[in-house]
Design a protein around this motif. Sequence first.
Motif, mmCIF file in Angstrom:
data_model
loop_
_atom_site.group_PDB
_atom_site.id
_atom_site.type_symbol
_atom_site.label_atom_id
_atom_site.label_comp_id
_atom_site.label_asym_id
_atom_site.label_seq_id
_atom_site.Cartn_x
_atom_site.Cartn_y
_atom_site.Cartn_z
ATOM 1 N N ALA A 125 0.831 -1.206 0.000
ATOM 2 C CA ALA A 125 0.000 0.000 0.000
ATOM 3 C C ALA A 125 0.863 1.253 0.000
ATOM 4 O O ALA A 125 0.530 2.252 -0.662
ATOM 5 C CB ALA A 125 -0.927 -0.013 1.213
ATOM 6 N N ARG A 126 1.982 1.229 0.699
ATOM 7 C CA ARG A 126 2.882 2.380 0.706
ATOM 8 C C ARG A 126 3.478 2.612 -0.682
ATOM 9 O O ARG A 126 3.622 3.761 -1.131
ATOM 10 C CB ARG A 126 3.995 2.165 1.731
ATOM 11 C CG ARG A 126 3.524 2.178 3.176
ATOM 12 C CD ARG A 126 4.693 2.150 4.159
ATOM 13 N NE ARG A 126 4.216 2.131 5.527
ATOM 14 C CZ ARG A 126 4.036 1.020 6.235
ATOM 15 N NH1 ARG A 126 4.321 -0.169 5.696
ATOM 16 N NH2 ARG A 126 3.592 1.068 7.475
ATOM 17 N N VAL A 130 -0.342 5.095 -0.736
ATOM 18 C CA VAL A 130 -1.363 5.263 0.300
ATOM 19 C C VAL A 130 -0.708 5.846 1.550
ATOM 20 O O VAL A 130 0.374 5.418 1.953
ATOM 21 C CB VAL A 130 -2.044 3.912 0.624
ATOM 22 C CG1 VAL A 130 -3.111 4.094 1.696
ATOM 23 C CG2 VAL A 130 -2.645 3.306 -0.626
ATOM 24 N N SER A 131 -1.359 6.818 2.160
ATOM 25 C CA SER A 131 -0.830 7.437 3.372
ATOM 26 C C SER A 131 -0.893 6.459 4.546
ATOM 27 O O SER A 131 -1.596 5.440 4.484
ATOM 28 C CB SER A 131 -1.611 8.701 3.724
ATOM 29 O OG SER A 131 -2.950 8.360 4.062
ATOM 30 N N GLY A 134 -4.341 6.093 5.676
ATOM 31 C CA GLY A 134 -5.081 5.235 4.756
ATOM 32 C C GLY A 134 -4.734 3.775 4.936
ATOM 33 O O GLY A 134 -5.611 2.897 4.844
ATOM 34 N N ILE A 135 -3.462 3.479 5.181
ATOM 35 C CA ILE A 135 -3.044 2.091 5.419
ATOM 36 C C ILE A 135 -3.736 1.531 6.647
ATOM 37 O O ILE A 135 -4.194 0.379 6.648
ATOM 38 C CB ILE A 135 -1.511 2.019 5.572
ATOM 39 C CG1 ILE A 135 -0.830 2.321 4.238
ATOM 40 C CG2 ILE A 135 -1.082 0.654 6.093
ATOM 41 C CD1 ILE A 135 0.678 2.468 4.343
ATOM 42 N N ARG A 138 -7.621 1.225 5.722
ATOM 43 C CA ARG A 138 -7.980 0.423 4.556
ATOM 44 C C ARG A 138 -7.317 -0.940 4.529
ATOM 45 O O ARG A 138 -7.779 -1.836 3.808
ATOM 46 C CB ARG A 138 -7.624 1.196 3.283
ATOM 47 C CG ARG A 138 -8.420 2.490 3.123
ATOM 48 C CD ARG A 138 -7.877 3.369 2.017
ATOM 49 N NE ARG A 138 -7.932 2.695 0.723
ATOM 50 C CZ ARG A 138 -7.464 3.230 -0.404
ATOM 51 N NH1 ARG A 138 -6.902 4.439 -0.374
ATOM 52 N NH2 ARG A 138 -7.548 2.567 -1.536
#
Length: 227
Positions: A125-126, A130-131, A134-135, A138
């Motif tokens: 995700a990173r 994604v912040s 957000g991680i 989400r």
Amino acid sequence: MNFATGVWVPLLLSLKVAGWATLINLLLGTAAAYALARWRSPLRELADAILTLPLVLPPTVLGYYLLVLLGRRSPFGHWLNGIGIQLVFTWQGAVIASSVVAFPLVMKAARAAFEQVDAQLEDAARVLGVSETGIFFRVSLPLARRGITAGVLLAFARALGEFGATLMIAGSLPGRTQTLSVAIYEAVQAGDDVTATTLVLITSATCIAALLIASRLMPGKIRLRLR
């Protein structure tokens, strides 16, 4: 006080106290668990031990600590009283006592759940931009939700049956701070076996239901399904 009042009033008060305590622990316990699960420091286990203390300390000791912290003679309690907030001998004080006692159950279960989340998914995700917030919402939180839910149910059952710390800080004021466990104690002392037995059965049934649901939700292993 008639039988119906002696049963329903403490039951409803206990549900309110346990509900608020569970909500507080859901927020604070999950945040603390995520921080501990992702924190890489030699002090991490010391912090975990301190946060777990309410699980092993006698409830009366916790109640005494809360009285020292929130009483009018303490700087913090004096400040609260100055802005019109009184917690000692109130149902809000019972919420704080129940929250402190039940906190480790959410924190420990949530930490275990977060630590079982595959770190590669968070790294992916990173890479996708994604912040960190957000991680968490989400990726990490959805994968850990079963363990968190199990801890929350255990905390609710513990808060519902809290006695020692609640009696120390909230007292036993019928209709105001007299929760189920305190009402059971008072009924036994008064020789009212019918009320005591009824309250015991209600408390036992509620706690057993919460434990059964929690046992089904507690993950032995988090299985990831990729679609």
